[in-house]
Design an enzyme around this catalytic site. Structure first.
Site, short mmCIF file in Angstrom:
data_model
loop_
_atom_site.label_atom_id
_atom_site.label_comp_id
_atom_site.label_asym_id
_atom_site.label_seq_id
_atom_site.Cartn_x
_atom_site.Cartn_y
_atom_site.Cartn_z
N ASP A 225 43.88 34.57 38.11
CA ASP A 225 44.60 33.59 38.93
C ASP A 225 43.95 32.21 38.79
OD1 ASP A 225 46.63 33.29 41.12
OD2 ASP A 225 44.88 32.60 42.24
N GLU A 274 32.75 45.68 26.27
CA GLU A 274 31.85 46.82 26.41
C GLU A 274 32.61 48.10 26.73
OE1 GLU A 274 29.11 46.12 29.60
OE2 GLU A 274 28.42 44.25 28.68
C1 GLC Z 1 48.50 31.36 41.68
C2 GLC Z 1 49.38 32.44 42.23
C3 GLC Z 1 50.08 31.92 43.46
C4 GLC Z 1 49.03 31.55 44.48
C5 GLC Z 1 48.03 30.57 43.90
C6 GLC Z 1 46.82 30.47 44.75
O1 GLC Z 1 49.23 30.26 41.23
O2 GLC Z 1 50.27 32.87 41.25
O3 GLC Z 1 50.96 32.87 44.00
O4 GLC Z 1 49.65 30.98 45.59
O5 GLC Z 1 47.56 31.00 42.64
O6 GLC Z 1 46.04 31.63 44.63
#
Ligand code: GLC
Length: 568
Positions: A225, A274
């Protein structure tokens, strides 16, 4: 280490002298948004046992892997992207045993499981952040986040001009243990999502152990993310003109795409390597250019990166061809597979977006109208185009049913944290998160027990879009996806071979061919206009996104329609 997947894939069987193609180089990966997939306990929110019960459906669909959006312990300020404990499952979604069993069952069906990792920020309820607040200014606990004194008289102004992607300043002022206003902390997203300080060695160490925790549990990889956000420019300088942050047109920004992130990903790659079975990581990185994006997938970094430039491309021959070419060139320069995606949990579903029925930036933000018939026709054409391209494709749950964006959710049911912040990046993300319709004539359409709730209301029209309503119906969108995914595995020219040749075509038609090592060729013709286009029949039609009569030597490709051909 457990649960190494040993299922043979079509690629493995077609292995040449250089050995089998790693599974991920042409995988079709299906995003599950856990709260909206299947609800086993009737609380109106999807859960891990619900997903587990639907794995046979996913196997039949013909995907290679699932990516699960976060299901970890979380106060749900941003639907689980605010994690308070990275090693537990939120009771709303089940238990750690449920996660383990889900992975085991998926593997038994030949499906891999990718989990979401949220390393840019934690929840403000994470133990580390609670300690940072409790222990006050100057405490070492604060060094794991970005705390700064404010500017101006009494420190009443934020430390710099950065704006949150969800609207408002990216800084929130704390209150000191003695009750007086204190320092500020950084959050590029909601105030409940404080950004980690990745300069601190404990943060890096912690995430390396979190990776191992899920790899040991059997996860086949991670979706990273906000992968472009972890490192901030030294000294946190003002962003100036770039302070209006929007993910897609992010220019050079002190908050994003700093070179320091690459060292982190190199260390993660070593960990992934790994483990047996080709464990992978895919970056959610919004970089200003495809060239910058390609740096995340150099051979010693992550395996894949989402291609948001493709997602945002207009439905015209010129735009589609340009972005496909640029993506292929950029990924070839580092030897990574290109990836393609049309929908996810943050953008307007492509059934609605591709009709241009959104306002806002290129990724499609606020949906304004929907023509379900034309929208579906165009979305189906776009899907067959995408699945014919070299590399890997990401699907978002429900697109195989042709679900449209739900544009008329009442304000009181919306949960997107940006909804009530006027200047945020969007705030309309609930419209693509409405729970799936599985069966039956009335909500919740088999999402949960009959008569039970669903956390967002499902439209009345969804009875005809349910899995049960489309199952076995040849012209349904579900059956189109099933056929396309089956063919992708069966046809040697599709999937991994990194070749694509554009052919001359009448205006409005996109035509390309792909060749396989065994001499077979595949052609894809896409009509991107709203009128039919005549072509000389190139071969045998394999699959089409709409009705095509291919009996005569001249074939009419209908408006917004893709046809797959096998050519001699
Ligand atoms: C990413 C995720 C989104 C979230 C953001 C903050 O863009 O896809 O859904 O709100 O990160 O974590």
């Amino acid at each position: 280490m457990t649960d190494q997947l040993t299922v043979a894939t079509a690629d493995d069987n077609a292995a040449g002298a250089a050995g089998p193609t790693p599974w991920w180089r042409d995988a079709v990966i299906y995003q599950i948004y856990p709260r909206s997939f299947a609800d086993s306990d009737g609380d109106g929110i999807g859960d891990l046992p619900g997903i587990r019960s639907r794995l046979p459906y996913l196997q039949e669909l013909g995907i290679d892997a699932v990516w699960l959006s976060p299901f970890y312990a979380s106060p749900q300020a941003d639907a689980g992207y605010d994690v308070s404990d990275y090693r537990t499952v939120d009771p709303m979604f089940g238990t750690l045993d449920d996660a383990r069993e889900l992975i085991t069952d998926a593997h038994a069906l030949g499906l891999r499981v990718i989990v979401d990792l949220v390393p840019n920020h934690s929840s403000d309820q994470h133990e580390w952040f609670r300690r940072a607040i409790a222990e006050g200014p100057g405490s070492p606990a604060r060094d794991r986040y970005h705390f700064r004194p404010g500017k101006g008289a009494d420190g009443a102004e934020p430390p710099n001009d950065w704006q949150s992607l969800f609207g408002g300043p990216a800084w929130t002022r704390t209150t000191d243990p003695d009750g007086t206003p204190g320092d500020w902390y950084l959050h590029l997203f909601a105030p409940e999502q404080p950004d980690f300080n990745w300069e601190h060695p404990a943060v890096a160490d912690e995430f390396r152990t979190i990776l191992r925790f899920w790899l040991d549990l059997g996860a086949d990889g991670f979706r990273i993310d906000v992968a472009h956000g972890l490192c901030k420019a030294e000294g946190l300088p003002d962003a100036g003109d770039a302070s209006e942050l929007h993910l897609l047109d992010v220019a050079v920004s002190p908050c994003f795409d700093q070179d320091g992130v690459h060292e982190i990903y190199r260390s993660w790659r070593q960990i992934l390597d790994e483990y047996p079975g080709e464990r992978i990581a895919v970056a959610e990185a919004w970089a200003p250019t495809l060239e910058r994006l390609s740096k995340y997938v150099r051979p010693d970094e992550l395996h894949q990166s989402f291609n948001f430039s493709y997602l945002g491309a207009a439905w015209t021959v010129e735009a589609q061809r340009r972005i496909i070419d640029e993506s292929l060139v950029a990924m070839r320069s580092v030897g990574a597979p290109p990836t393609w995606t049309l929908s996810n949990h943050d953008v307007v579903r492509h059934t609605t977006r591709l009709m241009g029925s959104v306002s806002g930036d290129a990724a499609g933000r606020r949906p304004t109208a929907a023509d379900p018939v034309a929208g579906l026709r165009r979305a189906r054409a776009a899907t067959l185009l995408m699945l014919a391209l070299p590399g890997s494709a990401y699907l978002y749950q429900g697109e195989e049913l042709g679900l449209p964006e739900v544009i008329d959710l009442p304000p009181e049911v919306r949960q997107d944290p940006a909804f009530h912040r006027a200047t945020g990046q969007d705030g309309y993300r609930d419209g693509c998160r409405v729970p799936l319709p599985w069966s039956g004539d009335a909500a919740p359409y088999g999402f949960g027990p009959e008569g039970g709730p669903s956390w967002l209301p499902q439209p009345d029209s969804w009875a005809q879009l349910s899995v049960a309503a489309q199952d076995g119906v040849p012209e349904s969108t579900l059956e189109m996806y099933r056929s396309a995914l089956l063919m992708r595995r069966a046809l040697p020219a599709l999937g991994a071979p990194d070749n694509l040749t554009w052919l001359e075509a009448p205006e409005g038609l996109l035509v390309f061919e792909r060749a396989a090592a065994d001499g077979s060729a595949f052609r894809c013709t896409v009509n991107l206009t709203d009128a039919p286009i005549a072509v000389a029949k190139p071969g045998q039609a394999l699959l089409a996104s709409g009705p095509v009569d291919d009996a005569a030597a001249q074939v009419l490709i209908p408006a917004d329609t893709t046809v797959w051909w096998s050519v001699a």
